[in-house]
Structures are given as C-alpha cells and as structure tokens.
Motif scaffolding. Structure first.
Motif, mmCIF file in Angstrom:
data_model
loop_
_atom_site.group_PDB
_atom_site.id
_atom_site.type_symbol
_atom_site.label_atom_id
_atom_site.label_comp_id
_atom_site.label_asym_id
_atom_site.label_seq_id
_atom_site.Cartn_x
_atom_site.Cartn_y
_atom_site.Cartn_z
ATOM 1 N N ASP A 157 74.937 92.786 81.159
ATOM 2 C CA ASP A 157 74.225 92.558 79.743
ATOM 3 C C ASP A 157 72.907 91.449 80.026
ATOM 4 O O ASP A 157 72.492 90.959 78.930
ATOM 5 N N VAL A 158 72.244 91.685 81.218
ATOM 6 C CA VAL A 158 70.995 91.024 81.344
ATOM 7 C C VAL A 158 69.933 91.238 80.541
ATOM 8 O O VAL A 158 69.656 92.497 80.202
ATOM 9 N N ASP A 159 69.565 90.252 79.913
ATOM 10 C CA ASP A 159 68.530 90.429 78.901
ATOM 11 C C ASP A 159 67.098 89.864 79.442
ATOM 12 O O ASP A 159 66.138 90.931 79.229
ATOM 13 N N THR A 160 66.989 88.948 80.436
ATOM 14 C CA THR A 160 65.794 88.540 81.008
ATOM 15 C C THR A 160 65.852 88.676 82.529
ATOM 16 O O THR A 160 67.043 88.039 82.983
ATOM 17 N N LEU A 161 65.178 89.655 83.270
ATOM 18 C CA LEU A 161 65.221 89.845 84.807
ATOM 19 C C LEU A 161 64.252 89.090 85.334
ATOM 20 O O LEU A 161 63.055 89.072 84.939
ATOM 21 N N ILE A 162 64.379 88.056 86.306
ATOM 22 C CA ILE A 162 63.448 87.363 87.195
ATOM 23 C C ILE A 162 63.382 87.717 88.465
ATOM 24 O O ILE A 162 64.378 87.761 89.284
ATOM 25 N N ALA A 163 62.169 88.162 89.018
ATOM 26 C CA ALA A 163 62.056 88.559 90.419
ATOM 27 C C ALA A 163 60.826 88.395 90.980
ATOM 28 O O ALA A 163 59.746 88.045 90.135
ATOM 29 N N PRO A 164 60.590 88.285 92.331
ATOM 30 C CA PRO A 164 59.352 88.066 92.869
ATOM 31 C C PRO A 164 58.837 89.650 93.033
ATOM 32 O O PRO A 164 59.308 90.421 92.804
ATOM 33 N N PRO A 165 57.321 89.378 93.547
ATOM 34 C CA PRO A 165 56.682 90.850 93.516
ATOM 35 C C PRO A 165 57.334 91.489 94.693
ATOM 36 O O PRO A 165 57.188 92.838 94.497
ATOM 37 N N ALA A 166 57.951 90.896 95.790
ATOM 38 C CA ALA A 166 58.454 91.849 96.829
ATOM 39 C C ALA A 166 59.604 90.956 97.560
ATOM 40 O O ALA A 166 59.801 89.671 97.233
ATOM 41 N N ILE A 167 60.563 91.780 97.880
ATOM 42 C CA ILE A 167 61.974 91.455 98.497
ATOM 43 C C ILE A 167 61.941 91.939 99.695
ATOM 44 O O ILE A 167 61.835 93.213 100.069
ATOM 45 N N LEU A 168 61.483 91.133 100.883
ATOM 46 C CA LEU A 168 61.778 91.206 102.443
ATOM 47 C C LEU A 168 60.700 92.374 102.642
ATOM 48 O O LEU A 168 60.981 93.658 103.127
ATOM 49 N N LYS A 169 59.328 92.283 101.970
ATOM 50 C CA LYS A 169 58.486 93.140 102.153
ATOM 51 C C LYS A 169 58.608 94.575 101.419
ATOM 52 O O LYS A 169 57.524 95.322 101.750
ATOM 53 N N ILE A 172 61.195 92.062 82.031
ATOM 54 C CA ILE A 172 61.372 91.995 83.479
ATOM 55 C C ILE A 172 60.179 90.804 84.007
ATOM 56 O O ILE A 172 59.156 91.483 83.573
ATOM 57 N N VAL A 173 60.459 89.718 84.324
ATOM 58 C CA VAL A 173 59.321 88.749 84.561
ATOM 59 C C VAL A 173 59.225 88.719 86.035
ATOM 60 O O VAL A 173 60.261 88.726 87.035
ATOM 61 N N ILE A 174 58.051 89.243 86.429
ATOM 62 C CA ILE A 174 57.607 89.067 88.235
ATOM 63 C C ILE A 174 56.698 87.944 88.110
ATOM 64 O O ILE A 174 55.774 87.868 87.406
ATOM 65 N N THR A 205 70.330 91.262 96.781
ATOM 66 C CA THR A 205 69.207 91.815 97.330
ATOM 67 C C THR A 205 69.768 92.790 98.421
ATOM 68 O O THR A 205 69.022 93.777 98.733
ATOM 69 N N PHE A 206 71.248 93.048 98.506
ATOM 70 C CA PHE A 206 71.759 94.038 99.145
ATOM 71 C C PHE A 206 71.735 95.249 98.281
ATOM 72 O O PHE A 206 71.988 96.662 98.852
ATOM 73 N N TYR A 207 71.923 95.316 97.269
ATOM 74 C CA TYR A 207 71.980 96.403 96.344
ATOM 75 C C TYR A 207 71.276 97.443 96.503
ATOM 76 O O TYR A 207 70.007 97.520 96.616
ATOM 77 N N ALA A 208 71.823 98.834 96.720
ATOM 78 C CA ALA A 208 71.074 100.072 96.234
ATOM 79 C C ALA A 208 70.652 99.975 94.878
ATOM 80 O O ALA A 208 71.444 99.278 93.989
#
Length: 559
Positions: free
Chosen positions: A119-131, A190-192, A104-107
C-alpha cells in the motif's frame, strides 16, 4: 544544507519510564553527538559521516513533512545500497513514516506486486538504477503510468509537455499531480531524486529550504518505540511475498549488539570498517545500517556486489572484513587479483571458513543466522525448540523453532494476529534446529516447509510455480531446491507439459526471467510425464522423493 536541522529540541529524549527513547531518530542523534565526525557509510562514489547523516536526513525529513508525508505514511524506497538509501530511510523514520524498502532485483511484475501489497503512498527513487532508467522500469511495472502524468496535470491539453516544463519537474513539484493506478491503488506520487522527463514524476529540490525545523522537532517527539518503522518483504510458503512489520523499538533493540558481533568475527577493536555485502532492502542490510548507529563502525557499500569493485573498496578504505553471504567471500578469494592485494587490515579474508556460521559448528551443521521475523537477531526473544506435540525437546534433538517477545516482529502485513501467532504469542518459524548443552547457539537443519535457501536468499517455490504454470503449455510444475555445491540449493523446475506437446522451454526461461528476480529463476529445468512424477497418497507431489531422485541422478535430465 540548513544547519537548523542538526539539533534536537531536547538533549536526550526519553520514554515515559526515563529510559533513552528507543527510536531510530533518537539513536541517530545520539550517534551524531558521540562520534559525529567519523565515517558512517562509504561507497565507491562518496562518504557520509554520522553528523552529515543527521543533518542531511533532517533536511529531507522536514521536506517530507512539508509535502504531507507523516506518521504512518507508507514510503517506498527503490535504491541500490548507498548513501541515498540511508538518508531517505533515516528521514522517513525520523517523522514516523513506515518505509517499504524495495528490491532492485525485482522484475516489473514483482515490483508492481509489492507496491500493491505494501500500500505504498509515496515512492522515492533515483533517475537510474545500475545504469537502467528508473522511469522505464516503473512504466513497465505499472500499466497506465506513462499516460497518467499528462492526464492528471493537464500538460497534454496545455501543450506544456512540449515546452520543457515536464522536464523541470513541473508536473509534480508542487505536489498537485496525484496518481491513480489500479495496479497500485494507494500509490499517489513517485518522487524522482534527479532529472526525469516524465510528466508523472515529482521532483523535490532537497537543497531548497522548504522545511520547518521547529515542526520537525515537534514531530520527532511524537514518534515512539511502539510505532511501526519498516515493512520488509520476504519469500515464504505462499505465492506472494510476506510483509514483515517491525517497530522502532524492536529494530533498535535487535541491532544493539551488532557492532560487537562484527568486531568479534573480524578480530578488530575500536571503530571497525566492514564491507556490508547485504542489500539495504533486506533485513541483513537494515541490520547493518541501524547497528552502526549504536557504536562507530564504517559501512563500506556498493550499488552492485562485484568482487573486483569490492576488493578495490576494501583495499582503499582499509576494510577489516566482510559481513554477508559466504558465497561472496568465496568470490573475493577466487578473484584473480586477490593474492596481489594489500588486505592486511582484513586477516579473516585469508583464512578460516568463508561461512562464519560454520565456525565451531558440530559436524558441519551451520549455526542459525536468524531471520527477518526477529529483526536479524535472536536477542530479546523467548525461544522454544518444539516437538510435534509443542513441548520443548531436549538438547541435541531437532525440533521446530518458535519465537516470541519484544525482539519479534509486530506481525505480517494484512494478516490478523491469529494467523501469525498462536494463542500464547509464539511464532512458529518452520525452521528445524537443535541446541547443544552449554552452547547458546541454534544449529540449523532445514525447514519444515518447502522454502528454498539459495546463496543466502529465501525463495518461495509457490511464487516461482505460479509464474511458470501461467503458461498454456504447462500442465503442472513443481519447483524445489536441490543440493548445489556453490549456492547450497539450486532452484529446480520440474515441468509436466500439456498433451498438445507445444512446450517451448526457451519461452519458459524468458518468461521466468521477465517476471522474477534473477536469483529466483530456475537454473535446472526437467521435463517429465505425469506418470513419472512421484506423488503422495494425497495425490500431491512427493517433494522429498523427487529431490532425492534428482540429486542422485535417477530422475530426468536437466534441459
């Protein structure tokens, strides 16, 4: 959550030789049976027992299967430390998917680079990361993403975008919307995990019973210790991060002694409770998340490492200590509220060195903390401390650390075996170490490469240089680590400007901050001329001389 996901088809799965099956899923099930009601992960917003982790990750795993994710599917996890990361990671591991934890530090540029490399096929992420809205971060990282959802789903033509169906997850909830992005050519969805108004986003309601428990049980039986489980990206001697590949078997073996080591350094017995001050997307955090499945141990975690919040969590949960970088322990001790806290459950916070690698070390030389390539531990590895001729050096003499064996990585992503290991199977780490007679520890003396080690993080100088040299006003850039009392090494950029004199140092800082994680951005900037830059006979910069002159105050002034 459906209770049908809590039980395995067999009481104890085993490998062909009769030994317990060395997979993450089976380790989780054994933990749930043995100490299921005890705390496994505790955050500032909730807690997860071992039994809950097994049941809830099973439901997610079944849903992943229903959506076409299975063995070998590359699943990116873009979460801060917490229960969500653990649940999705366990779920993916249970069905044999290969997870790629994303920092989550990535620019934005870094995030796009790693999504492509892995080669990511499916990305899982929350709606917000640290606001910060995740969708906006992803659109900044992936050109064309903002438009791709409407085009693929037909929402733009049908008018459904205005109707609000996009907000409900219509665009991807049925798995029909497939992304096509040259910046990340294998990324298909991308799964939110919560509300998101983007048409390109897929949303799965995990509480909806869409899984098949019988299929999940059958799939889990086909996951073996030899299957790849995780790809961890780490800075190295190249401009692009290296993807370290580990199998289930290696990770399970390498974490088997973790809880015992934690009890030893914190002086506790029984079920300890420790603040895990290492992100789950790096090997140290994975070591904790998996290590705590071998024996009961509560991991106290935070989405962001902040001293005050960490002290609150330690005090409230009666934590026994901190596992992480010494700089963070020093921040806890320096916090204005530290002295007034009831931290009697964590006596090691009050005395002794903040850096546990210095305990009993000779002349202040730290013991080696291990590395991503060995799963965070030197257990189950053969070790050689080699001289220039490749032969073992005697005790007390410094040489390069070589490792091999079942405790070592499977290799680097997209690298042939011959590029990573020598003909005898040794991985040449580049770390300079020595041993003492009668002491099993390795003592770390630095690198044979130019890697920067700052506050526990590895930083590739070539990666930083590539960003800075991309600007027209920079003729040459040399990035190196220089001694720093707080961080061990600070990132220093030495700049040779172009002849037109148009160097804008403020612009350099801005570009670096936009394209690099904050910990990689140089904290020292030195502008010099080509005549002043020390070089070797080969014409390459003489980094050793340059570092010495900077540290002695004989070269340039920081700008």
């Amino acid at each position: 959550m459906p209770s049908s996901y809590t039980a395995s088809a067999r009481e104890e799965a085993s490998e062909p030789g009769g030994e317990p099956k060395q997979t993450i899923g089976e380790l989780l099930k054994r933990a749930a049976r043995a100490f299921g009601d005890q705390d496994y992960v505790v955050s500032d917003t909730g807690r997860l027992s071992y039994a809950e982790a097994e049941a809830r990750s099973g439901a997610i795993a079944a849903r992943l299967l229903a959506e076409g994710v299975g063995k070998g599917t590359r699943v990116g996890l873009f979460f801060t430390g917490g229960t969500d990361w653990v649940l999705w990671w366990l779920a993916a591991a249970r069905i044999g998917a290969l997870t790629a934890p994303l920092s989550t530090f990535y620019a934005p540029a870094e995030l796009a680079r790693v999504l492509r490399l892995a080669d990511v096929d499916t990305l899982i992420a929350p709606p917000a990361i640290l606001k910060t809205e995740t969708a906006a971060r992803l659109e900044a990282a992936l050109p064309g993403l903002a438009e791709s959802g409407l085009a693929e789903s037909g929402l733009a033509e049908s008018g459904l975008a205005e109707s609000g169906l996009a907000e409900s997850g219509f665009a991807g909830s049925d798995g029909g919307s497939r992304l096509r992005l040259p910046a990340a050519p294998y990324l298909r969805r991308i799964v939110i995990t919560g509300p998101c108004d983007r048409a390109w986003a897929t949303h799965w309601d995990i509480d909806e019973d869409r899984g098949d428990a019988e299929l999940l049980a059958a799939v889990e039986q086909e996951v073996s210790a030899a299957d790849l489980a995780v790809i961890v990206h780490t800075s190295g001697s190249t401009a692009e991060p290296k993807g370290v590949l580990h199998t289930h078997g290696t990770l399970v073996r390498q974490t088997s002694g973790w809880v015992g080591a934690v009890r030893h350094v914190t002086g506790t017995s029984g079920a300890a409770r420790v603040l895990c001050a290492m992100p789950f997307f790096w090997i140290g955090g994975i070591l904790g998340a998996l290590g705590a499945l071998h024996e009961p141990l509560a991991l106290l975690v935070l989405p962001r490492l902040e001293a005050g919040a960490a002290l609150d969590l330690l005090e409230r949960e009666r934590g026994n200590g901190v596992i992480g970088w010494p700089t963070f322990t020093e921040q806890l001790r320096a916090h204005p509220t530290f002295a007034g806290r009831d931290l009697s459950s964590a006596p090691t916070l009050f005395g002794g060195p903040a850096d546990l690698s210095l305990v009993g070390s000779p002349d202040g030389v730290p013991s080696h903390r291990s590395m991503s390539e060995t799963g965070g531990s030197f257990a189950f590895t053969d070790i050689r401390i080699a001289g220039a001729d490749g032969r073992e050096v005697p005790a007390g003499e410094v040489g390069e650390l070589w490792v091999r064996g079942v405790g070592s990585m499977a290799g680097y992503n997209k690298r042939e075996r011959a590029e990573v290991f020598d003909a005898d199977g040794w991985f040449h780490s580049g770390d300079r170490v020595f041993r003492r007679d009668g002491d099993p520890r390795l003592f770390y003396m630095g690198r044979t490469t130019d890697m920067i080690k700052s506050a526990g993080s590895n930083i590739s100088p070539l990666e930083v240089q590539a960003v800075i040299e991309g600007l027209e006003s920079v003729a040459q850039c040399v990035v190196l680590g220089v001694a720093d009392p707080a961080r061990g090494e600070a990132v220093c950029a030495v700049i040779v400007p172009t002849a037109d004199g148009g160097l804008d140092l403020a612009r350099l800082r801005t570009v670096a901050a936009e394209q690099l994680s904050a910990y990689k951005v140089p904290t020292r900037w030195i502008v010099t001329s080509p005549d002043e830059l020390p070089v070797l006979a080969t014409g390459k910069p003489d980094r050793r001389t340059l570092r010495a002159r900077i540290e002695q105050g004989e070269f340039g002034a920081s700008a």
